[in-house]
Scaffold this motif. Structure first.
Motif, PDB file in Angstrom:
ATOM      1  N   GLU A 214       3.816  10.591  10.437  1.00 19.28           N
ATOM      2  CA  GLU A 214       3.099   9.812   9.424  1.00 19.28           C
ATOM      3  C   GLU A 214       4.055   9.296   8.352  1.00 19.28           C
ATOM      4  N   GLU A 215       4.968  10.147   7.907  1.00 20.04           N
ATOM      5  CA  GLU A 215       5.934   9.746   6.886  1.00 20.04           C
ATOM      6  C   GLU A 215       6.868   8.653   7.410  1.00 20.04           C
ATOM      7  N   ASN A 217       6.316   6.475   9.904  1.00 23.46           N
ATOM      8  CA  ASN A 217       5.597   5.216  10.115  1.00 23.46           C
ATOM      9  C   ASN A 217       5.262   4.512   8.806  1.00 23.46           C
ATOM     10  N   ALA A 218       5.180   5.285   7.726  1.00 21.21           N
ATOM     11  CA  ALA A 218       4.835   4.706   6.423  1.00 21.21           C
ATOM     12  C   ALA A 218       6.032   4.059   5.718  1.00 21.21           C
TER      13      ALA A 218
END
Length: 272
Positions: A214-215, A217-218
């Motif tokens: 998640e980190e 991709n952000a």
């Protein structure tokens, strides 16, 4: 080069995107002693036998300073044992949850096996830890043909080459040219180079990148590109023969016939 065997690492390479499980266990085990570690410090020896990893962390000047202030003496062998005991307990608490497959693992390995490639593996985890990790991985569709833990080779894990040699013995490889090692840490690279095999470093989801899916991709594209360049430089500087973004790129070489050769790309600037 006629490759018939690929030896994968586990956390950060095929499972546990970002190699989060051991990092948090190390951090919390040291915090219980009142010792603050940065994530960069924790990830430095990643891939080593976990007790050795703790011993290396205890030798850091920042840790020695904190330890002396807290306990009035230098660290002892018994301190390594005590922290390792807590590390192991903390790791087991969340090991299953943090052993999920990386997105590409199952499909890539399935295609490699369909081409007749034998899938081996090495790890910094103990046999007991691997009972948990392999069970979770198998349920999700990933089951290598063989795996070796440091305690299976007299605790001479990375950067020693013996876990790779144990895989080669199992698969009856005739030469190191038949074998490729794939990992996500400098310790993985050193293991592969010390064994004399072609060594590939995977960037996305690696301990070197150190971010959850998640980190990662952000991240804005520019930040992501900068991070990829920085990690690529570190891997090539450590001796990697080839860097790939993720495991899918292995299919280019071992399924689609792209020639496997050491990268001729220049190292990215260290301060890029």
């Amino acid at each position: 080069m006629s490759v018939n065997t690929i030896i994968f690492d586990w956390a950060g390479t095929t499972v546990d995107y970002g190699c989060m499980a051991p990092v948090m266990a190390f951090k919390n085990a040291f915090l219980e002693k009142g010792i603050e570690l940065t994530f960069d410090e924790i990830r430095g020896p990643m891939g080593r036998l976990k007790r050795d990893h703790i011993a290396i962390l205890l030798e850091l000047p920042s840790v020695q300073e904190q330890w002396l202030a807290a306990f009035g003496q230098s660290t002892q062998e018994s301190d390594i044992d005590a922290i390792y005991e807590r590390f192991e307990a903390l790791l087991f608490e969340n090991l299953a949850e943090n052993s999920k497959l990386k997105p590409e693992t199952a499909e890539v390995v399935s295609q490699l096996q369909a081409k007749g490639i034998k899938i081996g593996s090495t790890t910094g985890y103990t046999s007991e830890m691997m009972e948990v990790v392999t069970a979770v991985a198998k349920d999700a569709g990933y089951a290598p043909d063989f795996y070796v833990t440091p305690d299976a080779v007299g605790n001479m894990g990375r950067p020693y080459p013996y876990m790779i040699y144990q895989n080669m013995k199992h698969f009856k490889n005739m030469a190191v040219s038949e074998v490729v090692k794939v990992g996500d840490t400098v310790s993985d690279i050193l293991e592969g180079k010390n064994a004399g095999v072609f060594t590939i470093a995977v960037i996305e989801g690696s301990s070197e990148v150190g971010l959850s899916l998640e980190e990662y991709n952000a991240l804005p594209t520019a930040d992501k590109d900068h991070l990829i360049q920085k990690v690529t430089h570190r891997f090539y500087e450590a001796g990697a023969d080839l860097c790939i973004l993720n495991l899918t790129e292995l299919l280019d070489y071992f399924v689609h016939g792209k020639e496997l050769a050491k990268s001729t790309d220049e190292l990215a600037p260290a301060n890029a």
